[in-house]
Design a protein around this motif. Structure first.
Motif, short mmCIF file in Angstrom:
data_model
loop_
_atom_site.label_atom_id
_atom_site.label_comp_id
_atom_site.label_asym_id
_atom_site.label_seq_id
_atom_site.Cartn_x
_atom_site.Cartn_y
_atom_site.Cartn_z
N ILE A 56 32.38 86.98 43.57
CA ILE A 56 31.90 86.29 44.77
C ILE A 56 31.67 84.82 44.41
CG2 ILE A 56 30.04 86.18 46.45
CD1 ILE A 56 29.57 89.15 45.95
N PRO A 57 32.21 83.91 45.21
CA PRO A 57 32.01 82.49 44.91
C PRO A 57 30.53 82.11 44.98
CG PRO A 57 33.76 82.79 46.52
CD PRO A 57 33.10 84.12 46.32
N GLY A 58 30.17 81.10 44.22
CA GLY A 58 28.79 80.64 44.17
C GLY A 58 28.28 80.14 45.50
N GLU A 59 29.18 79.58 46.32
CA GLU A 59 28.76 79.05 47.63
C GLU A 59 28.26 80.18 48.53
OE1 GLU A 59 31.91 78.48 46.45
OE2 GLU A 59 31.63 76.44 45.71
N ILE A 60 28.91 81.32 48.46
CA ILE A 60 28.49 82.45 49.30
C ILE A 60 27.14 82.97 48.82
CG2 ILE A 60 29.04 84.82 49.95
CD1 ILE A 60 31.98 84.02 49.91
N ILE A 61 26.95 83.06 47.52
CA ILE A 61 25.66 83.52 46.99
C ILE A 61 24.56 82.55 47.39
CG2 ILE A 61 24.36 83.94 44.87
CD1 ILE A 61 26.98 84.96 43.64
N ALA A 62 24.84 81.23 47.30
CA ALA A 62 23.84 80.24 47.67
C ALA A 62 23.50 80.34 49.16
CB ALA A 62 24.34 78.84 47.34
N ALA A 63 24.51 80.59 50.00
CA ALA A 63 24.26 80.72 51.43
C ALA A 63 23.41 81.96 51.74
CB ALA A 63 25.58 80.78 52.19
N ILE A 64 23.68 83.05 51.05
CA ILE A 64 22.90 84.27 51.26
C ILE A 64 21.46 84.05 50.81
CG2 ILE A 64 22.61 86.66 50.50
CD1 ILE A 64 25.70 86.82 50.39
N MET A 65 21.28 83.42 49.65
CA MET A 65 19.92 83.15 49.17
C MET A 65 19.17 82.23 50.11
SD MET A 65 20.54 82.86 45.05
CE MET A 65 18.88 82.34 44.75
N ALA A 67 19.64 81.96 53.34
CA ALA A 67 19.31 82.73 54.54
C ALA A 67 18.09 83.63 54.29
CB ALA A 67 20.51 83.57 54.97
N ILE A 68 18.03 84.25 53.12
CA ILE A 68 16.88 85.09 52.79
C ILE A 68 15.61 84.25 52.71
CG2 ILE A 68 15.84 86.53 50.99
CD1 ILE A 68 18.69 87.52 50.34
N ALA A 69 15.71 83.07 52.06
CA ALA A 69 14.54 82.20 51.94
C ALA A 69 14.07 81.72 53.31
CB ALA A 69 14.88 81.01 51.05
N ALA A 70 15.01 81.37 54.21
CA ALA A 70 14.64 80.92 55.55
C ALA A 70 13.97 82.03 56.34
CB ALA A 70 15.88 80.41 56.29
N GLU A 71 14.48 83.24 56.21
CA GLU A 71 13.88 84.38 56.92
C GLU A 71 12.48 84.68 56.40
OE1 GLU A 71 13.29 87.36 59.53
OE2 GLU A 71 15.02 86.04 59.52
N GLU A 72 12.31 84.62 55.08
CA GLU A 72 10.98 84.86 54.52
C GLU A 72 10.00 83.76 54.91
OE1 GLU A 72 11.34 85.52 50.31
OE2 GLU A 72 11.80 87.64 50.63
N GLU A 73 10.48 82.51 54.94
CA GLU A 73 9.60 81.40 55.33
C GLU A 73 9.17 81.53 56.79
OE1 GLU A 73 9.85 76.56 55.71
OE2 GLU A 73 11.20 77.58 54.34
N ALA A 74 10.09 81.98 57.64
CA ALA A 74 9.77 82.16 59.06
C ALA A 74 8.77 83.30 59.27
CB ALA A 74 11.04 82.42 59.86
N SER A 75 8.82 84.30 58.43
CA SER A 75 7.91 85.42 58.59
C SER A 75 6.60 85.22 57.83
CB SER A 75 8.58 86.72 58.14
OG SER A 75 8.87 86.66 56.76
N GLY A 76 6.42 84.09 57.12
CA GLY A 76 5.16 83.78 56.47
C GLY A 76 5.07 84.22 55.03
N VAL A 77 6.15 84.71 54.45
CA VAL A 77 6.15 85.12 53.05
C VAL A 77 6.38 83.88 52.19
CG1 VAL A 77 7.32 86.55 51.32
CG2 VAL A 77 7.06 87.38 53.67
N PRO A 78 5.61 83.69 51.11
CA PRO A 78 5.80 82.50 50.27
C PRO A 78 7.21 82.42 49.69
CG PRO A 78 3.90 83.79 49.53
CD PRO A 78 4.55 84.55 50.63
N TYR A 79 7.71 81.21 49.50
CA TYR A 79 9.04 80.98 48.98
C TYR A 79 9.14 81.49 47.54
CZ TYR A 79 13.18 78.61 47.25
OH TYR A 79 14.40 78.35 46.68
N GLY A 80 10.29 82.03 47.20
CA GLY A 80 10.54 82.50 45.84
C GLY A 80 9.93 83.85 45.54
N ASN A 81 9.65 84.62 46.57
CA ASN A 81 9.03 85.92 46.36
C ASN A 81 10.08 87.03 46.26
OD1 ASN A 81 6.79 87.48 45.94
ND2 ASN A 81 6.39 87.85 48.10
N PHE A 82 11.34 86.68 46.11
CA PHE A 82 12.39 87.68 45.95
C PHE A 82 13.20 87.35 44.72
CE2 PHE A 82 14.47 84.34 48.26
CZ PHE A 82 15.76 84.32 47.79
N ARG A 83 13.93 88.35 44.25
CA ARG A 83 14.70 88.20 43.02
C ARG A 83 16.12 88.68 43.28
NH1 ARG A 83 13.29 91.54 37.65
NH2 ARG A 83 14.04 93.19 38.99
#
Length: 93
Positions: A56-65, A67-83
């Motif tokens: 998988i190209p790095g651009e796709i991985i960066a886009a997925i990450m 999107a996950i960070a934006a969703e967590e930020e919108a729901s009130g979860v602190p940034y960087g809380n996923f691995r």
């Protein structure tokens, strides 16, 4: 029927059923392994073509990450809380 006949008949039935179950348990894996080998050969070919192509190209991985960070930020979860964890397929023979 006497008590001895009932006990003998019961014992014969119990041991006959135990032998029958044992035979079935020994024969069943032979049939299942035969079917799995046929399915395995069919399933291995697409997996090999996927391994030939690049990962998988790095651009796709960066886009997925992102999107996950934006969703967590919108729901009130602190940034960087996923691995992000990568799983590598291991061929076992």
């Amino acid at each position: 029927m006497s008590t001895a006949e009932v006990v003998a008949t019961g014992s014969v039935l119990v041991f006959t059923l135990l032998i029958l179950i044992t035979v079935v348990l020994y024969i069943l894996p032979l049939f299942l392994n035969g079917f799995r080998k046929k399915e395995k050969s069919v399933l291995e070919e697409p997996a090999q073509t996927a391994e030939i192509s690049s990962g998988i190209p790095g651009e796709i991985i960066a886009a997925i990450m992102a999107a996950i960070a934006a969703e967590e930020e919108a729901s009130g979860v602190p940034y960087g809380n996923f691995r992000v964890v990568a799983f590598k397929k291991i061929r076992r023979k």
